[in-house]
Enzyme design. Structure first.
Site, mmCIF file in Angstrom:
data_model
loop_
_atom_site.group_PDB
_atom_site.id
_atom_site.type_symbol
_atom_site.label_atom_id
_atom_site.label_comp_id
_atom_site.label_asym_id
_atom_site.label_seq_id
_atom_site.Cartn_x
_atom_site.Cartn_y
_atom_site.Cartn_z
ATOM 1 C CG ASP A 239 -0.194 0.084 2.531
ATOM 2 O OD1 ASP A 239 0.709 -0.749 2.737
ATOM 3 O OD2 ASP A 239 -0.515 0.958 3.358
ATOM 4 C CD GLU B 166 4.454 0.857 6.637
ATOM 5 O OE1 GLU B 166 5.397 1.154 7.394
ATOM 6 O OE2 GLU B 166 3.940 1.675 5.839
#
Length: 480
Positions: free
Chosen positions: A78, A145
């Site tokens: 991400d 994350e």
């Protein structure tokens, strides 16, 4: 022809550009996760995708490396998806537009996602190349994350064989990370009630700030638009009572907000108020002449409106929360010169119909200080009649004096470059602390190529550094 076709290493940049073309902001990673699964299946590699969309891909050791200790290559899929004002790209459904300028690759009008798309690209290029010598490889690519490391928290490592972990989520070549801060995300909530107000409407925007990563660049003490808005509201309220009808700023809790917008209605002292706006702008420009030389306040005026505004008591609480909320560096490390020990960043604020919210990112390498800061800001919100939600709480990564894998990585770096890398701990968070909770036997190190202004629309990835780090990682994998 893709913009990266002429770049070296070809496979790394080809995969990186393919990743750029797939939307993958935090919470929107399904397509990229499925792409990784298809990649593995097409090459006959072991692959597991969990319910969170984390992906683990494994590849057996190359001939002659069957007895070598396995290595885990780790990163996250991400990105912090932000765009410039006026950019018409829908980052939830559309890919990025990578461009090359000199030694850098960037994305047109948006963040690039080099953090941490380059880790994914490195891993895919390694898995795709059967000529590279290496031990057993486990590639671990996590999700979310950037919003609390939720993917790493949910990760099952039971089928991961390696015990040496190479995290590829750092942004400065030649600097090896061996420790990091823990953190948490805090949402402050004040209930709102409204009343109709009539008068002259103003829109004021604090803008022109540089922003940046709330861990890696918090020590630069750049202006935080949300916190500055608290000061701005205090200045305006000293002149006359205003009716707040719109208030927002920031895009991510871990990005220092560059802009904040206030819309309000006033029924008297317009001239004095306008003078106060310009006076405060000069104050900011003087304070931030070096740190944020572009800071300014844009002001637009609209005559005679009638619209819903925050009730006076609610507006006072909103102003006090923003004005009193601490922000920035709270403590520096006494053990490691220049290392921020504890900080917080007021990353997002939003005025809604039923509530006003502020989301802050708290970080500390000392757990007791993190807990104290969480309690302090929770207490502040509760004193003002609000509530608090704490999410994404994750542990730090404690520096280990003995690390055979770190020693190996240092040795290879010295052989290649004739100098030692810098070993450091950082204030930003990486997933090693969470993974070590699951597998205390892991021997971890984190590194990566040069990047600038991550989490912002000015994010850039160095092409030459990407090539050097690629060559270095391949050399590490070739060690027996």
């Amino acid at each position: 022809m893709g913009v990266s076709e002429a770049l070296e290493p070809k496979k790394v940049f080809r995969f990186f550009e393919e990743i750029c073309h797939i939307p993958h902001g935090s919470g929107n990673v399904d397509k990229l996760s499925d792409y990784l699964v298809s990649f593995a299946k097409d090459r006959g590699l072991y692959c597991r995708q969990d319910e969170m969309k984390n992906v683990i891909i494994s590849k057996e050791a190359s001939p002659g490396y069957e007895n070598a200790e396995g290595i885990i290559l780790q990163g996250h899929m991400d990105m912090v998806a932000v765009k410039k004002p006026g950019c018409d790209i829908d980052m939830k459904t559309q890919g990025l537009k990578p461009r090359v300028e000199g030694d850098y690759i960037y994305a047109e009008n948006t963040s690039l996602g080099g953090d941490d798309g380059i880790a994914v690209a490195y891993a895919l290029a390694i898995l795709d190349d059967n000529s590279l010598p290496h031990p057993h490889l486990d590639v671990v690519i996590t999700v979310d994350e950037e919003v609390g490391m939720d993917g790493a928290k949910a990760l099952d490592l039971s089928d991961v064989k390696g015990s040496r972990l190479l995290n590829l989520d750092s942004e400065e070549e030649g600097y090896f990370l061996a420790g990091c801060a823990g953190g948490a995300s805090v949402k402050h909530i004040l209930e709102t009630e409204w009343e109709n107000r009539t008068g002259t409407a103003y829109t004021c925007k604090i803008c022109g700030l540089l922003g940046g990563h709330s861990g890696g660049e918090i020590h630069k003490e750049r202006g935080n638009a949300n916190s500055l808005m608290g000061r701005f509201l205090q200045e305006l309220s000293a002149v006359t009572q205003i009716g707040i009808c719109w208030l927002e700023g920031g895009l991510a809790d871990n990005a220092i907000p560059r802009e904040a917008v206030l819309k309000f209605v006033v029924s008297e002292k317009e001239s004095e108020l306008e003078q106060a706006v310009r006076a405060f702008e000069k104050v900011l420009q003087a304070e931030f002449s070096t740190k944020d030389p572009g800071v300014k306040i844009e002001m637009a005026k609209q005559e005679s409106v009638s619209c819903p505004c925050l009730r006076t008591d609610c507006a006072e609480k909103v102003k006090n929360l923003l004005f009193l909320m601490p922000n920035g560096v709270q403590a520096m490390s006494a053990d490691m010169h220049g290392l921020v020990q504890t900080s917080l960043n007021n990353g997002i604020m939003k005025l809604g119909e039923k509530e006003f919210t502020v989301v802050t990112s708290v970080r500390s390498s000392v757990d007791s200080e993190k807990r104290t800061l969480l309690t302090k800001i929770k207490t502040l919100t509760e004193v003002l009649g609000g509530t608090v939600e704490v999410t994404g709480d994750y542990p730090g990564w404690t520096y280990r004096k003995k690390s055979p894998f770190r020693d190996l990585c240092v040795k290879v770096y010295e052989e290649m470059y004739g100098k030692k890398p810098v070993i450091q701990a950082i204030h930003a968070g990486v997933e090693c602390g969470i993974l070590l909770q699951k597998r205390p036997d892991l021997d971890c190190i984190s590194l990566g190529p040069d990047m600038k202004d991550i989490h912002t629309t000015e994010e850039k990835l160095s092409i030459s550094s990407t090539k050097r780090v690629w060559e270095y990682v391949c050399r590490v994998l070739a060690q027996k």
